[in-house]
Enzyme design. Structure first.
Site, PDB file in Angstrom:
ATOM      1  N   LYS A   1     -40.138  18.175  11.921  1.00 55.11           N
ATOM      2  CA  LYS A   1     -40.312  16.922  11.190  1.00 55.11           C
ATOM      3  C   LYS A   1     -39.606  17.067   9.853  1.00 55.11           C
ATOM      4  CE  LYS A   1     -43.668  13.750   9.226  1.00 55.11           C
ATOM      5  NZ  LYS A   1     -45.059  13.301   9.204  1.00 55.11           N
TER       6      LYS A   1
ATOM      7  N   LYS B   1     -38.517  14.547  14.740  1.00 56.01           N
ATOM      8  CA  LYS B   1     -38.748  13.321  13.987  1.00 56.01           C
ATOM      9  C   LYS B   1     -37.996  13.361  12.670  1.00 56.01           C
ATOM     10  CE  LYS B   1     -42.438  10.860  11.737  1.00 56.01           C
ATOM     11  NZ  LYS B   1     -43.773  10.910  11.275  1.00 56.01           N
TER      12      LYS B   1
HETATM   13  N1  LIG Z   1     -47.998  12.429   8.286  1.00 56.97           N
HETATM   14  C1  LIG Z   1     -48.099  11.108   8.565  1.00 56.97           C
HETATM   15  C2  LIG Z   1     -47.014  10.473   9.359  1.00 56.97           C
HETATM   16  N2  LIG Z   1     -47.098  10.370  10.693  1.00 56.97           N
HETATM   17  C3  LIG Z   1     -46.006   9.622  11.113  1.00 56.97           C
HETATM   18  C4  LIG Z   1     -45.228   9.299  10.006  1.00 56.97           C
HETATM   19  C5  LIG Z   1     -43.974   8.469   9.959  1.00 56.97           C
HETATM   20  C6  LIG Z   1     -43.785   7.525  11.084  1.00 56.97           C
HETATM   21  C7  LIG Z   1     -42.742   6.487  10.861  1.00 56.97           C
HETATM   22  O1  LIG Z   1     -42.030   6.450   9.830  1.00 56.97           O
HETATM   23  O2  LIG Z   1     -42.622   5.649  11.747  1.00 56.97           O
HETATM   24  C8  LIG Z   1     -45.839   9.856   8.890  1.00 56.97           C
HETATM   25  C9  LIG Z   1     -45.338   9.644   7.525  1.00 56.97           C
HETATM   26  C10 LIG Z   1     -44.987  10.777   6.660  1.00 56.97           C
HETATM   27  O3  LIG Z   1     -44.957  11.935   7.049  1.00 56.97           O
HETATM   28  O4  LIG Z   1     -44.754  10.502   5.487  1.00 56.97           O
END
Ligand SMILES: NCc1[nH]cc(CCC(=O)O)c1CC(=O)O
Ligand SMILES: [Mg+2]
Length: 323
Positions: free
Chosen positions: A194, A247
């Site tokens: 991520k 991601k």
């Molecule tokens: N940890 C929370 C989380 N779970 C999914 C997303 C992002 C999903 C998206 O942008 O569609 C996030 C945001 C982040 O890490 O700031």
């Protein structure tokens, strides 16, 4: 010329015969935003066509999606500031609305797959995925909170937990807590690679969950890094993850391919909020054909090696398939 590749493009039927990648509604997990209350449906301003639903309307929406063939849902609750604290306590409060909602969704639709997000940010007054102390995000102290959150989500009936926090060691820690409590059947889809991305902006609008101070660069990966994803993948695999996720998706297609080629686990990709918003915004201005841009980007994610796609386009895609 003996070889003329254009021959295999000469008609729609032939093009379909030689198609290497095919999308199906079964590839998708639909992320949905949940709010407390009844009869609430509020559009996310930076995500046209995507709403925050109260449970009653979410149940209807899920039913509609299931009639279109979408069977998996990732539920993200939005909490008001007044419910947030430093320790994200609301995330494991047995009386909190999101846990009751998960339970209700699972009892209403036992055949649906319900995924939940494991991270502190929607419940944290600091807006970070981990516990903040003196401007630092504490790793091991966060694991304890993630463990409680995970157990609460499993008890509510979640099928798949999605740790999205990027703390080290959390997959192993969550696996142990689940197993120790008899939840050996609850799966873990780890947000393995991520990245610290600008493309999460609209999601943070949807949940009012932007960090109050600083950014997420000390725990989310640096967009410059590729091989580091293999380190993360190796650890998540050893720690017991059932799925590995990359991601965002579109700016990281190379990383999806890397994990696909180096792991036997199913690979998921999260086509995030900003990727959705970009296409919607330009389509609204008539700058590109939104439907075709959606199809092409979803296809590219699958072609890169994703077995599963989390996407806000899931329902629209399913509608198109019906036509
Ligand atoms: N940890 C929370 C989380 N779970 C999914 C997303 C992002 C999903 C998206 O942008 O569609 C996030 C945001 C982040 O890490 O700031
Ligand atoms: Mg990790």
């Amino acid at each position: 010329m003996l070889r003329r590749p254009r021959r295999n493009r000469k008609s729609q039927v032939i093009r379909q015969m030689v198609e290497e990648t095919r999308l199906s509604v079964k590839d998708f997990i639909f992320p949905m935003f949940l709010i407390d209350g009844i009869n609430q449906k509020v559009e996310v301003s930076s995500m046209p066509g995507i709403f925050r639903y109260s449970l009653d309307l979410m149940l209807k929406e899920i039913e509609e999606c299931m009639n279109l063939g979408i069977m998996a849902f990732d539920i993200f609750p939005a909490y008001p500031e007044s419910k947030k604290d430093k320790y994200a306590s609301e995330s494991y409060n047995p009386d909190t609305f999101y846990l009751k909602a998960i339970h209700k969704i699972k009892t209403s639709f036992p055949e649906a797959v319900v995924m939940t997000d494991v991270a502190m940010d929607p419940y944290s007054s600091d807006g970070h995925d981990g516990l903040v102390q003196d401007g630092k995000i504490l790793n091991d102290e966060t694991l304890e909170i993630l463990g409680k959150m995970s157990l609460a989500q499993a008890q509510a009936g979640a099928d798949i937990l999605g740790p999205s926090d990027m703390m080290d060691g959390r997959v192993g820690c969550i696996r142990k807590i689940l197993d120790d409590n008899g939840f050996t059947d609850v799966s873990i889809m780890s947000y393995t690679a991520k990245y610290a991305s600008a493309f999460y902006g609209p999601f943070r609008d949807a949940l009012d969950s932007a960090p109050k101070l600083g950014d997420k660069k000390t725990y989310q990966m640096d967009p410059a890094n590729y091989y580091e994803a293999l380190i993360e993948a190796g650890l998540d695999t050893e720690e017991g993850a059932d799925f590995l996720m990359v991601k965002p998706a579109l700016a990281y297609l190379d990383v999806i391919r890397l994990l696909k080629d180096n792991s036997n686990l199913p690979i998921a990709a999260y086509n995030v909020s900003g990727e959705y918003a970009m296409i919607k915004a330009s389509a609204q201005r008539g700058w590109l054909d939104g439907e075709r841009a959606m199809m092409e980007s979803l296809l590219s994610i699958k072609r890169a090696g994703a077995n599963i796609i989390l996407s806000y386009f899931a329902k629209e895609f399913a509608h198109l398939m019906r036509k």
